[in-house]
Design an enzyme around this catalytic site. Sequence first.
Site, PDB file in Angstrom:
ATOM      1  N   GLY A 166      61.579  50.119  -6.076  1.00  0.00           N
ATOM      2  CA  GLY A 166      61.797  49.063  -6.616  1.00  0.00           C
ATOM      3  C   GLY A 166      60.464  48.350  -7.242  1.00  0.00           C
TER       4      GLY A 166
ATOM      5  N   GLU B 275      64.123  45.000   4.720  1.00  0.00           N
ATOM      6  CA  GLU B 275      64.106  46.336   4.562  1.00  0.00           C
ATOM      7  C   GLU B 275      62.988  46.978   5.726  1.00  0.00           C
ATOM      8  OE1 GLU B 275      62.825  47.128   0.395  1.00  0.00           O
ATOM      9  OE2 GLU B 275      64.394  45.948  -0.373  1.00  0.00           O
TER      10      GLU B 275
ATOM     11  N   SER C 191      59.772  43.830  -2.176  1.00  0.00           N
ATOM     12  CA  SER C 191      60.920  43.406  -1.095  1.00  0.00           C
ATOM     13  C   SER C 191      60.633  43.861   0.244  1.00  0.00           C
ATOM     14  CB  SER C 191      62.196  43.891  -1.807  1.00  0.00           C
ATOM     15  OG  SER C 191      62.071  45.200  -2.200  1.00  0.00           O
TER      16      SER C 191
ATOM     17  N   HIS D 117      56.856  53.140  -0.684  1.00  0.00           N
ATOM     18  CA  HIS D 117      58.144  52.662  -0.023  1.00  0.00           C
ATOM     19  C   HIS D 117      58.619  51.349  -0.597  1.00  0.00           C
ATOM     20  CE1 HIS D 117      59.133  55.200   3.609  1.00  0.00           C
ATOM     21  NE2 HIS D 117      58.031  55.943   3.211  1.00  0.00           N
ATOM     22  N   ASP D 118      57.829  50.410  -1.187  1.00  0.00           N
ATOM     23  CA  ASP D 118      58.021  49.355  -2.204  1.00  0.00           C
ATOM     24  C   ASP D 118      58.552  49.827  -3.452  1.00  0.00           C
ATOM     25  OD1 ASP D 118      58.382  46.585  -2.577  1.00  0.00           O
ATOM     26  OD2 ASP D 118      57.044  46.812  -3.977  1.00  0.00           O
TER      27      ASP D 118
END
Length: 209
Positions: free
Chosen positions: A67, A83, A71, A63-64
């Site tokens: 990017g 997020e 974040s 999921h990170d």
Amino acid sequence: MAFCSFVSLFLLLLFTAMVSAQLSSTFYDTSCPNALSTIQSAVKDAVAKESRMGASLLRLHFHDCFGCDGSVLLDDTANFTGEKTAFPNKNSLRGFDVIDSIKSQVEAVCTQIVSCADILAVAARDSVVALGGPSWTVKLGRRDSTTASLSTANSDLPGPNLDLSALITAFSNKGLSTTDLIALSGTSFYNYTSTPSLGAVNLAANRIC
């Protein structure tokens, strides 16, 4: 779930377009030579306490890595909403406390050297190994983001309510195949059950890092 025959094909592929071409597996050899062993030890301890945590850390990195900048770990501030509460993440992602603990242990051996994004990437690999899966070389040198975007997380990350066509499109937009979609869905299955599905976990791990 016999995906393991595909594993060797995917060791160097996923997210190469999303991270810097200057990443190096030896990035911390001089500045923090004990970083990787510290992360590995902490992950082993966490997975030994709860095997499900291995898949949770892999999924957290996935999921990170829409990017690959850490974040997803950031809490809300006066300047942005993080997020963690994005629809695909809320009441779904876990393992933040484990990453916090690993970061503290790494900081104890070398202060302000190793990025959280790299810790996530290495922890994902070490989690798969701790569950009995394969190892692979993780290239390092990611920079941590100082901000996060709730709206981007909501628009970019595949949510649980997407149909097959929408899921395929979301993955394709990040350079990921239908095989990747199936494999990473397998990690979510492992994350929510106590039944190991290491074929899917192994494949997804090699595609993510």
